[in-house]
Design an enzyme around this catalytic site. Structure first.
Site, PDB file in Angstrom:
ATOM      1  CE  LYS A  51       6.258 -11.780  89.324  1.00  0.00           C
ATOM      2  NZ  LYS A  51       4.991 -11.291  88.769  1.00  0.00           N
ATOM      3  N   GLY A 272      -2.986  -1.367  82.202  1.00  0.00           N
ATOM      4  CA  GLY A 272      -4.002  -2.380  82.468  1.00  0.00           C
ATOM      5  C   GLY A 272      -4.127  -3.358  81.317  1.00  0.00           C
ATOM      6  CG  HIS A 445      12.465 -16.087 117.783  1.00  0.00           C
ATOM      7  ND1 HIS A 445      12.287 -14.767 117.409  1.00  0.00           N
ATOM      8  CD2 HIS A 445      13.689 -16.164 118.364  1.00  0.00           C
ATOM      9  CE1 HIS A 445      13.367 -14.081 117.757  1.00  0.00           C
ATOM     10  NE2 HIS A 445      14.226 -14.907 118.335  1.00  0.00           N
TER      11      HIS A 445
HETATM   12  C1  LIG Z   1       3.800  -9.010  82.981  1.00  0.00           C
HETATM   13  C2  LIG Z   1       2.704  -9.702  83.732  1.00  0.00           C
HETATM   14  C3  LIG Z   1       2.941 -10.199  84.991  1.00  0.00           C
HETATM   15  C4  LIG Z   1       1.945 -10.854  85.684  1.00  0.00           C
HETATM   16  N1  LIG Z   1       2.230 -11.340  86.925  1.00  0.00           N
HETATM   17  C5  LIG Z   1       1.267 -11.974  87.617  1.00  0.00           C
HETATM   18  C6  LIG Z   1       1.563 -12.520  88.891  1.00  0.00           C
HETATM   19  O1  LIG Z   1       2.687 -12.438  89.386  1.00  0.00           O
HETATM   20  N2  LIG Z   1       0.564 -13.177  89.549  1.00  0.00           N
HETATM   21  C7  LIG Z   1      -0.697 -13.278  89.025  1.00  0.00           C
HETATM   22  O2  LIG Z   1      -1.567 -13.852  89.671  1.00  0.00           O
HETATM   23  N3  LIG Z   1      -0.998 -12.773  87.819  1.00  0.00           N
HETATM   24  C8  LIG Z   1      -0.041 -12.130  87.105  1.00  0.00           C
HETATM   25  N4  LIG Z   1      -0.337 -11.643  85.854  1.00  0.00           N
HETATM   26  C9  LIG Z   1      -1.710 -11.822  85.347  1.00  0.00           C
HETATM   27  C10 LIG Z   1      -1.900 -13.252  84.821  1.00  0.00           C
HETATM   28  O3  LIG Z   1      -0.970 -13.509  83.802  1.00  0.00           O
HETATM   29  C11 LIG Z   1      -3.317 -13.428  84.306  1.00  0.00           C
HETATM   30  O4  LIG Z   1      -4.237 -13.054  85.303  1.00  0.00           O
HETATM   31  C12 LIG Z   1      -3.576 -14.881  83.925  1.00  0.00           C
HETATM   32  O5  LIG Z   1      -2.682 -15.300  82.937  1.00  0.00           O
HETATM   33  C13 LIG Z   1      -5.007 -15.044  83.435  1.00  0.00           C
HETATM   34  O6  LIG Z   1      -5.207 -16.377  83.091  1.00  0.00           O
HETATM   35  P1  LIG Z   1      -6.293 -16.826  82.025  1.00  0.00           P
HETATM   36  O7  LIG Z   1      -6.243 -18.313  82.004  1.00  0.00           O
HETATM   37  O8  LIG Z   1      -7.574 -16.164  82.297  1.00  0.00           O
HETATM   38  O9  LIG Z   1      -5.803 -16.224  80.627  1.00  0.00           O
HETATM   39  P2  LIG Z   1      -4.417 -16.175  79.862  1.00  0.00           P
HETATM   40  O10 LIG Z   1      -3.293 -16.560  80.721  1.00  0.00           O
HETATM   41  O11 LIG Z   1      -4.372 -14.835  79.209  1.00  0.00           O
HETATM   42  O12 LIG Z   1      -4.556 -17.315  78.766  1.00  0.00           O
HETATM   43  C14 LIG Z   1      -5.467 -17.242  77.722  1.00  0.00           C
HETATM   44  C15 LIG Z   1      -5.004 -18.157  76.623  1.00  0.00           C
HETATM   45  O13 LIG Z   1      -6.049 -18.293  75.672  1.00  0.00           O
HETATM   46  C16 LIG Z   1      -5.499 -18.294  74.375  1.00  0.00           C
HETATM   47  N5  LIG Z   1      -6.555 -17.908  73.436  1.00  0.00           N
HETATM   48  C17 LIG Z   1      -7.207 -16.724  73.366  1.00  0.00           C
HETATM   49  N6  LIG Z   1      -8.160 -16.761  72.425  1.00  0.00           N
HETATM   50  C18 LIG Z   1      -8.104 -17.993  71.875  1.00  0.00           C
HETATM   51  C19 LIG Z   1      -8.847 -18.654  70.862  1.00  0.00           C
HETATM   52  N7  LIG Z   1      -9.875 -18.054  70.240  1.00  0.00           N
HETATM   53  N8  LIG Z   1      -8.509 -19.923  70.552  1.00  0.00           N
HETATM   54  C20 LIG Z   1      -7.496 -20.552  71.184  1.00  0.00           C
HETATM   55  N9  LIG Z   1      -6.771 -19.990  72.164  1.00  0.00           N
HETATM   56  C21 LIG Z   1      -7.081 -18.727  72.515  1.00  0.00           C
HETATM   57  C22 LIG Z   1      -4.380 -17.288  74.464  1.00  0.00           C
HETATM   58  O14 LIG Z   1      -3.445 -17.477  73.422  1.00  0.00           O
HETATM   59  C23 LIG Z   1      -3.808 -17.618  75.840  1.00  0.00           C
HETATM   60  O15 LIG Z   1      -2.817 -18.593  75.755  1.00  0.00           O
HETATM   61  C24 LIG Z   1       0.659 -11.012  85.118  1.00  0.00           C
HETATM   62  C25 LIG Z   1       0.405 -10.530  83.828  1.00  0.00           C
HETATM   63  C26 LIG Z   1       1.418  -9.880  83.148  1.00  0.00           C
HETATM   64  C27 LIG Z   1       1.141  -9.386  81.761  1.00  0.00           C
END
Ligand SMILES: Cc1cc2nc3c(=O)[nH]c(=O)nc-3n(C[C@H](O)[C@H](O)[C@H](O)COP(=O)(O)OP(=O)(O)OC[C@H]3O[C@@H](n4cnc5c(N)ncnc54)[C@H](O)[C@@H]3O)c2cc1C
Length: 467
Positions: A51, A272, A445
């Site tokens: 963003k 994806g 508006h």
């Molecule tokens: C380019 C891009 C743009 C995006 N834009 C948007 C958007 O505008 N709006 C939106 O809603 N979503 C967006 N997304 C998707 C969004 O980033 C994800 O849906 C979201 O981050 C998922 O959150 P999460 O907490 O499940 O996992 P993540 O954010 O992936 O976090 C997981 C964390 O766990 C850590 N981890 C993994 N395994 C271990 C382990 N064994 N021990 C310790 N730490 C670990 C990782 O290092 C990471 O920091 C975007 C994604 C990308 C790639």
């Protein structure tokens, strides 16, 4: 040995929000993150940096239209990509620092290292220097997120054949960026570099871009992006991506079986994301992982080990930050004995291009497939005074309502500020509003939000006022 009520593995929007809610509910909480910065994909290489670049490139593009507003800019206007990327990084660092502040404020213990299960109640944290410690916890929440997917025959070199992570820190504006995959991430990053001067080609296997959204949104977004110069190769199956020196050649087969060849200097593979469980040792806790690599959960986000839960991108459902956050809060509240609920149908989806695209509820395609009788009302932004005043006339709002009851079943919009406007639709649908309910509410508006009221009027009785 440290002991906690709840330990969360992963500090993305799912994990860190869950940690805050757990702490608010009185649990002694720990969070484990393998990277040195908190915030996960979203803050570090996802939502926030993309963003930031969309905002910077939007300003640059807007400058080209200043003359229409009677503003004359003299002298050369140039892009300094290095500075733009540095600003993006500053935004990321500040936001990630904000998460650290929130962890400290809520007395959440942060462990930096890779978390791996020793059993259903103990996790080993292996730090960057190789040392490790064991955490004992009554409950554990897996929030390990996702990583970019790839096609089996593509060799990502992360230099010219790249994923979104590298696309957020390029050192030059590509001359020709060939994007594989016309989903949200590919299209958003494609628009960034298109605005900065790159030629951008999108190769998509399906017959339309943003294929998960209502077809009318794909059609309108394609039209606008084509006008801006983006090229599309839909219904094309990528066969190979090869690099020779600074040239990347992408070959794809079209619907007629012909092979087309695109030559670029960069190729962004955005096909994806896959759930990430590497190094987690889920099996040691008795946690089942599906064939698709997702952690298997029930309706309460509980895994096959009763005290272990999983949330966010690593479980089924939309890979979105706000979905992960809702799930993080839900699990914390379940652990506190509350009865929270998430309506997955009402998780909005947004594409942050300009015009923005946003949607909630059922698409027309889904309603047709489900045999639901519905009525549709649309209103174009070009008929709004506010849109004309700002020069943002592309797009429309479409409301789908039940043919009998008038209950709103889906809202689909493309246009200026739709990422924010969709919140009105979510609110209305959470309260099970009818199209008539929306049409009877006063909308200031002139605003872009008037398009929602007008679309509701169109859906109610085909009586929009300004068309
Ligand atoms: C380019 C891009 C743009 C995006 N834009 C948007 C958007 O505008 N709006 C939106 O809603 N979503 C967006 N997304 C998707 C969004 O980033 C994800 O849906 C979201 O981050 C998922 O959150 P999460 O907490 O499940 O996992 P993540 O954010 O992936 O976090 C997981 C964390 O766990 C850590 N981890 C993994 N395994 C271990 C382990 N064994 N021990 C310790 N730490 C670990 C990782 O290092 C990471 O920091 C975007 C994604 C990308 C790639």
């Amino acid at each position: 040995m440290s002991q906690f009520d709840v330990t969360i593995i992963g500090s993305g929007p799912g994990g860190y929000v869950s940690a805050i809610r757990c702490a608010q509910l009185g649990f002694k909480t720990a969070i484990i993150e393998k990277y040195s910065t908190l915030g996960g994909t979203c803050l570090n290489v996802g939502c926030i940096p993309s963003k930031a670049l969309l905002a910077s490139s939007h300003y640059y593009e807007e400058l080209q239209h200043f003359a229409d507003h009677g503003i004359e800019v003299s002298g050369e206007v140039k892009v300094n990509l290095e500075k733009m990327i540095a600003r993006k990084q500053a935004v990321v660092d500040q936001t990630s620092g904000g998460v650290k502040f929130l962890m400290d404020k809520n007395n959440i213990t942060v462990f930096n290292g890779v978390g791996s299960f020793e059993s259903a109640t103990s996790v080993k944290v292996t730090k960057a220097d190789g040392s490790s410690e064991i955490i004992e916890s009554k409950n554990i929440i897996i929030a390990t997120g996702s990583k970019p997917s790839n096609l089996p025959f593509i060799q990502l070199d992360k230099d010219r054949i790249i994923t979104s992570t590298e696309a957020l820190k390029l050192k030059e504006v590509p001359k020709h960026l060939v994007i594989i995959g016309g989903g949200v991430i590919g299209i958003e990053l494609g628009q960034v570099y298109l605005r900065l001067g790159a030629q951008v080609s999108v190769v998509e296997f399906m017959d339309r871009i943003i294929p998960g959204m209502d077809a009318s949104l794909s059609k309108e977004l394609t039209k606008v992006l084509k006008k801006q110069g983006m090229k599309f190769y839909t219904s094309h199956k990528v066969q190979s991506v090869e690099r020779a020196g600074d040239v990347v050649t992408v070959k794809a087969e079209n619907a007629k079986g012909e092979i087309i060849t695109l030559e670029g200097d960069y190729s962004l593979v955005s096909v994806g994301r896959r759930p990430y469980t590497d190094g987690l040792n889920a099996e040691k806790a008795g946690v089942k992982v599906t064939d698709r690599g997702q952690i298997e959960v029930n309706d309460h986000l509980q895994t096959s080990a009763s005290n272990v839960y999983a949330i966010g991108d690593v479980v089924r459902g939309a890979m979105l930050a706000h979905k992960a956050e809702e799930e993080g809060v839900m699990v914390a509240e379940i652990l506190a004995g509350q009865k929270p609920h998430i309506d997955y149908n009402l998780i909005p989806g947004v594409v942050y291009t300009w015009p923005e695209v946003a949607a909630v509820g059922k698409t027309e395609e889904q309603l047709k497939a489900d045999g639901v009788a519905y009525k549709a009302g649309s209103f174009p932004f070009k008929a709004l005074g506010r849109a004309r005043a700002g020069g943002d006339t592309d797009g429309f709002v479409k409301i789908l309502a039940d043919a009998k009851t008038d209950e709103v079943l889906g809202v689909h919009m493309i246009g200026a500020r739709c990422a924010d406007l969709i919140a009105e639709a979510v609110t209305a649908m959470e309260f099970r509003a009818s199209a008539e309910d929306i049409s009877r509410m006063s909308h200031a508006h002139p605003t872009f939000a008037e398009a929602i009221k007008e679309a509701a009027l169109a859906a109610t009785d085909n009586r929009a006022l300004h068309v």
